[in-house]
Design a protein around this motif. Structure first.
Motif, PDB file in Angstrom:
ATOM      1  N   UNK A 187     -34.976 -11.568  57.196  1.00 55.68           N
ATOM      2  CA  UNK A 187     -34.672 -12.122  58.479  1.00 55.68           C
ATOM      3  C   UNK A 187     -33.464 -12.468  58.654  1.00 55.68           C
ATOM      4  N   UNK A 188     -32.428 -12.395  57.172  1.00 56.22           N
ATOM      5  CA  UNK A 188     -31.066 -12.373  57.270  1.00 56.22           C
ATOM      6  C   UNK A 188     -30.422 -11.199  58.018  1.00 56.22           C
ATOM      7  N   UNK A 189     -30.956 -10.098  58.031  1.00 56.73           N
ATOM      8  CA  UNK A 189     -30.280  -9.080  58.587  1.00 56.73           C
ATOM      9  C   UNK A 189     -30.444  -9.219  60.199  1.00 56.73           C
ATOM     10  N   UNK A 190     -31.848  -9.374  60.555  1.00 54.36           N
ATOM     11  CA  UNK A 190     -32.148  -9.510  61.860  1.00 54.36           C
ATOM     12  C   UNK A 190     -31.314 -10.821  62.358  1.00 54.36           C
ATOM     13  N   UNK A 191     -31.122 -12.006  61.855  1.00 61.65           N
ATOM     14  CA  UNK A 191     -30.376 -13.001  62.295  1.00 61.65           C
ATOM     15  C   UNK A 191     -28.777 -12.490  62.366  1.00 61.65           C
ATOM     16  N   UNK A 192     -28.135 -11.838  61.388  1.00 63.00           N
ATOM     17  CA  UNK A 192     -26.888 -11.316  61.584  1.00 63.00           C
ATOM     18  C   UNK A 192     -26.625 -10.347  62.638  1.00 63.00           C
ATOM     19  N   UNK A 193     -27.721  -9.719  62.905  1.00 66.30           N
ATOM     20  CA  UNK A 193     -27.373  -8.683  64.253  1.00 66.30           C
ATOM     21  C   UNK A 193     -27.532  -9.667  65.473  1.00 66.30           C
ATOM     22  N   UNK A 194     -28.458 -10.614  65.440  1.00 66.12           N
ATOM     23  CA  UNK A 194     -28.400 -11.534  66.848  1.00 66.12           C
ATOM     24  C   UNK A 194     -27.363 -12.376  66.808  1.00 66.12           C
ATOM     25  N   UNK A 195     -26.792 -12.624  65.587  1.00 68.40           N
ATOM     26  CA  UNK A 195     -25.539 -13.730  65.689  1.00 68.40           C
ATOM     27  C   UNK A 195     -24.220 -12.701  66.211  1.00 68.40           C
ATOM     28  N   UNK A 196     -24.524 -11.596  66.346  1.00 70.24           N
ATOM     29  CA  UNK A 196     -23.403 -10.487  66.585  1.00 70.24           C
ATOM     30  C   UNK A 196     -22.392 -10.057  65.518  1.00 70.24           C
ATOM     31  N   UNK A 197     -22.971 -10.232  64.215  1.00 72.00           N
ATOM     32  CA  UNK A 197     -22.028 -10.017  63.233  1.00 72.00           C
ATOM     33  C   UNK A 197     -21.604  -8.687  63.243  1.00 72.00           C
ATOM     34  N   UNK A 198     -20.437  -8.282  63.359  1.00 73.36           N
ATOM     35  CA  UNK A 198     -19.957  -6.923  63.450  1.00 73.36           C
ATOM     36  C   UNK A 198     -20.088  -5.840  62.510  1.00 73.36           C
ATOM     37  N   UNK A 199     -20.111  -6.301  61.074  1.00 68.24           N
ATOM     38  CA  UNK A 199     -20.289  -5.516  59.929  1.00 68.24           C
ATOM     39  C   UNK A 199     -21.626  -5.153  59.850  1.00 68.24           C
ATOM     40  N   UNK A 200     -22.558  -6.005  60.265  1.00 64.52           N
ATOM     41  CA  UNK A 200     -23.965  -5.728  59.968  1.00 64.52           C
ATOM     42  C   UNK A 200     -24.403  -5.046  61.293  1.00 64.52           C
ATOM     43  N   UNK A 201     -23.912  -5.218  62.418  1.00 67.90           N
ATOM     44  CA  UNK A 201     -24.154  -4.395  63.599  1.00 67.90           C
ATOM     45  C   UNK A 201     -23.828  -2.991  63.251  1.00 67.90           C
ATOM     46  N   UNK A 202     -22.588  -2.727  62.986  1.00 72.15           N
ATOM     47  CA  UNK A 202     -21.998  -1.411  62.484  1.00 72.15           C
ATOM     48  C   UNK A 202     -22.738  -0.695  61.510  1.00 72.15           C
ATOM     49  N   UNK A 203     -23.379  -1.325  60.612  1.00 70.78           N
ATOM     50  CA  UNK A 203     -24.373  -0.757  59.583  1.00 70.78           C
ATOM     51  C   UNK A 203     -25.686  -0.499  60.237  1.00 70.78           C
ATOM     52  N   UNK A 204     -26.080  -1.464  61.009  1.00 70.91           N
ATOM     53  CA  UNK A 204     -27.382  -1.146  61.637  1.00 70.91           C
ATOM     54  C   UNK A 204     -27.179   0.327  62.474  1.00 70.91           C
ATOM     55  N   UNK A 205     -26.234   0.180  63.202  1.00 70.51           N
ATOM     56  CA  UNK A 205     -26.054   1.586  64.124  1.00 70.51           C
ATOM     57  C   UNK A 205     -26.147   2.879  63.024  1.00 70.51           C
ATOM     58  N   UNK A 206     -25.179   2.569  61.816  1.00 70.87           N
ATOM     59  CA  UNK A 206     -25.267   3.747  60.986  1.00 70.87           C
ATOM     60  C   UNK A 206     -26.944   4.099  60.595  1.00 70.87           C
ATOM     61  N   UNK A 207     -27.357   3.207  60.177  1.00 72.65           N
ATOM     62  CA  UNK A 207     -28.860   3.093  60.054  1.00 72.65           C
ATOM     63  C   UNK A 207     -29.725   4.099  61.049  1.00 72.65           C
ATOM     64  N   UNK A 208     -29.523   3.591  62.493  1.00 71.74           N
ATOM     65  CA  UNK A 208     -30.288   4.418  63.526  1.00 71.74           C
ATOM     66  C   UNK A 208     -29.604   5.828  63.532  1.00 71.74           C
ATOM     67  N   UNK A 209     -28.407   6.058  63.256  1.00 69.81           N
ATOM     68  CA  UNK A 209     -27.902   7.675  63.360  1.00 69.81           C
ATOM     69  C   UNK A 209     -28.568   8.228  62.223  1.00 69.81           C
ATOM     70  N   UNK A 210     -29.148   7.661  61.277  1.00 71.81           N
ATOM     71  CA  UNK A 210     -29.438   8.424  59.920  1.00 71.81           C
ATOM     72  C   UNK A 210     -31.095   9.193  60.481  1.00 71.81           C
ATOM     73  N   UNK A 211     -31.144  10.323  59.797  1.00 68.27           N
ATOM     74  CA  UNK A 211     -32.464  10.887  60.003  1.00 68.27           C
ATOM     75  C   UNK A 211     -33.440  10.923  58.861  1.00 68.27           C
TER      76      UNK A 211
END
Ligand code: GDP
Length: 345
Positions: free
Chosen positions: A22-46
């Motif tokens: 929930x804390x990761x989800x909340x961080x994305x929803x709150x627009x936390x840039x660092x977590x958002x950047x990390x989340x994008x790295x995650x979706x780039x991974x295969x």
């Protein structure tokens, strides 16, 4: 290079440790840039375990039902995409809008020279609190460009950005792909001689909602206006879009460098989007895009499963040889694979 691979390893270990709680989800929803950047790295991974987390995260944040205006932007290198993104983006953030910029670079050969690789080219925008800029992944993973772009857009939307600008270089299929996941498509062109008009592929003209002739300043201004008139004429001949007001698609001149004409661009975008929303085309387009996304994922998943099935792999290996030496026709061999596929659970 060493610096980059170090950075990649750093990122990788970050996403290895990333928990989709929930804390990761909340961080994305709150627009936390660092977590958002990390989340994008995650979706780039295969990697399979990363994929699992990525899907979990995308699924969770989708519940927010936030919608940004998704704008596709394309143009050949040197036409002024970065300059335009910086000026146009600055104009929007200064109006209080939150702007995310994503780069799509489908060219796997390109090494390091990703279009937004050099953030200093968007110095002001990248430092602004209301902006988020995400360069193309430097490790050019083959395939999967559409998936990671869609997912990165979804993450930025969930993070509360009002506008997601998806920038791509003018190389072949990438514009069509980007147009298929955005609400509106801008094509940036340089002033040119009349005969160069032919150089823009018809297909690209067909997907553009606004054609912007950039560099309409100084000595290039009159040439830019002529080019604009040529394109306006070409657009009139090309087609009519039933669902849009008759003055669209439109050609306009801008100067990204002198920040001239950008407010008109925004006003045209608002007019067109307002019309499409009012007439139901905006939602219809989004629905169609979601269906395409779903179908793409199913297809990708089915193919991945086939590739992992040992029985089918062995069978294909055997049949491939028979096709090669002429013992079986390609059609007959394929039918045999499909027959066996049906017997598998
Ligand atoms: P990109 O490769 O499409 O991202 O293009 P850039 O934004 O890096 O711009 C390429 C070159 O064109 C740079 O030297 C810019 O300063 C110049 N440029 C961009 N926009 C304009 C403009 O509106 N007018 C003029 N005169 N030059 C521009």
């Amino acid at each position: 290079m060493a610096g980059r691979s170090f950075a990649c390893r750093e990122k990788r270990s970050e996403i290895n440790r990333m928990e989709i709680d929930q804390s990761t989800i909340d961080a994305v929803l709150a627009g936390n840039r660092r977590i958002l950047a990390r989340a994008i790295t995650l979706v780039e991974s295969t990697r399979a375990d990363h994929r699992e987390k990525a899907v979990q995260l995308i699924d969770a944040v989708a519940q927010s039902n936030r919608a940004a205006l998704r704008i596709g932007l394309s143009g050949t290198p040197g036409v002024g995409k970065s300059t335009f993104t910086e000026s146009f983006g600055m104009m929007l953030v200064e109006q209080g809008l939150k702007v995310a910029v994503l780069a799509v670079d489908p060219s796997s050969k390109r090494s390091g020279g990703s279009i937004l690789g050099d953030k200093t080219r968007m110095d002001r925008l990248s430092r602004h609190a209301n902006a988020f800029i995400r360069p193309s992944p430097s490790s050019a993973a083959l395939g999967g460009v559409a998936r990671r772009t869609r997912e990165a857009i979804a993450l930025c939307e969930a993070a509360g950005f009002d506008i997601v600008l998806v920038e791509t270089v003018g190389v072949g299929q990438s514009e069509v792909m980007v147009a298929d996941m955005t609400d509106l498509f801008l094509l940036l062109l340089a002033p040119a001689g009349g005969d160069e008009l032919q150089g823009v592929k018809r297909g690209i003209m067909e997907i553009a909602d606004l054609i912007l002739i950039n560099k309409a300043d100084g000595e290039l201004k009159s040439q830019a206006m002529r080019t604009c008139a040529d394109y306006a004429g070409a657009l009139r001949l090309l087609r009519k879009r039933e669902q849009d007001p008759k003055e669209f698609p439109k050609a306009m001149t801008v100067s990204a460098l002198e920040e001239d004409g950008l407010d008109q661009v925004w006003s045209e975008i608002e007019t067109l989007m307002g019309w499409r929303r009012e007439h139901g085309h905006f939602d219809a387009n989004r629905k169609r895009q979601s269906e395409v996304w779903f179908e793409d994922e199913v297809r990708r998943g089915v193919l991945a499963q086939l590739e992992q099935d040992e029985t089918l792999q062995n069978l294909q290996e055997k049949l491939r040889k028979q096709v090669a030496n002429g013992a079986l026709s390609p059609d007959g061999a394929a039918a045999e694979v499909l027959r066996v596929l049906k017997t598998l659970k």
